[in-house]
Design a protein around this motif. Sequence first.
Motif, PDB file in Angstrom:
ATOM      1  N   LEU A   2      31.611  12.691   1.828  1.00 24.79           N
ATOM      2  CA  LEU A   2      32.208  13.068   0.552  1.00 24.79           C
ATOM      3  C   LEU A   2      31.450  14.263   0.005  1.00 24.79           C
ATOM      4  CD1 LEU A   2      34.085  12.633  -1.907  1.00 24.79           C
ATOM      5  CD2 LEU A   2      32.344  11.074  -2.828  1.00 24.79           C
ATOM      6  N   VAL A   3      32.172  15.374  -0.194  1.00 21.24           N
ATOM      7  CA  VAL A   3      31.595  16.579  -0.774  1.00 21.24           C
ATOM      8  C   VAL A   3      32.121  16.707  -2.199  1.00 21.24           C
ATOM      9  CG1 VAL A   3      31.349  19.081  -0.595  1.00 21.24           C
ATOM     10  CG2 VAL A   3      31.516  17.687   1.480  1.00 21.24           C
ATOM     11  N   VAL A   4      31.207  16.926  -3.133  1.00 23.87           N
ATOM     12  CA  VAL A   4      31.552  17.146  -4.539  1.00 23.87           C
ATOM     13  C   VAL A   4      31.191  18.586  -4.876  1.00 23.87           C
ATOM     14  CG1 VAL A   4      31.192  16.395  -6.910  1.00 23.87           C
ATOM     15  CG2 VAL A   4      30.992  14.740  -5.031  1.00 23.87           C
ATOM     16  N   VAL A   5      32.167  19.351  -5.358  1.00 26.03           N
ATOM     17  CA  VAL A   5      31.912  20.726  -5.781  1.00 26.03           C
ATOM     18  C   VAL A   5      32.088  20.795  -7.290  1.00 26.03           C
ATOM     19  CG1 VAL A   5      32.592  23.148  -5.575  1.00 26.03           C
ATOM     20  CG2 VAL A   5      32.717  21.642  -3.569  1.00 26.03           C
ATOM     21  N   GLY A   6      31.072  21.279  -7.979  1.00 29.01           N
ATOM     22  CA  GLY A   6      31.150  21.497  -9.419  1.00 29.01           C
ATOM     23  C   GLY A   6      30.814  22.931  -9.746  1.00 29.01           C
TER      24      GLY A   6
END
Length: 284
Positions: A2-6
């Motif tokens: 799971l990659v989270v980009v903010g």
Amino acid sequence: TLVVVGGMHGNEPAGLHAARVVFERLRGASAALRGEVIALCGNLRALAEGRRAIVQDLNRMWSDAELARSRATEAPAAEVAEQVELADALETIRARARGPLYLLDLHTTSAPGVPFVIVGPTAADRDFSRALPLPGIVGLEALLEGVLTSWMHRHGFVALAVEGGQSGTDEAAANLEAVLTIALVACGALDEPAGDGLADARARLASSCGDLPQLIEVVSRHALAPGHRFRMEPGFANIHRTPAGTLLARDGDLELRAHEDGFVLLPLYQPEGRDGYFYGRVRA
């Protein structure tokens, strides 16, 4: 994975704040993760200045052809350099992944309003989005050229963009924390945690959305040309139920009105942006 980009837009840091809070919570609980969960900062240069972008919108640059041009640019600056750095990180992550790939691109909006999820075109996207008790917007991604989630779909990821609420508010950051809490379980990275954390996250998102429908289909976009004189009428939320004939905005001398009963989506209340608003209706 799971990659989270903010922080794809530098004036939207709430997704990064949410990732830090949730990661600290996981460390404190000694949670047993399966696979990898990774958070990436989007536009570091714009985040440092609190600006949406330095030169161009990083979330309108994602195609293989444009990335190739960025890689070929000598001494790249601003968003060109950001794109290459972020693409390198994503490709490294993909190369070492041992199972399904998921991505959350976390945003906030210039208008007040509720959190919602932008649902991609695949059945896997729809399945992932159903874990989030939020209104789903379908058809929006197809109208946006060069967004990160579209590029990630083409490279094997199940990818969702989530709007957490109004930029600069504690509520938006807390909503995105709830989204990430739920997504960790939905993608299989984490077992359902002990206690009320997951139930609280679901309850928070569900209560924020009122009587909005589960799915809204985008039917039109008002694009902005360079040098435009666009002004959104005041008072619209980021999803706003709207009767036919309502004055929505003015673009120069042109009055823009709702052509049918439906929903104003993502009205623009900031100086920067290429989309004045979108318009949607209930998806049957």
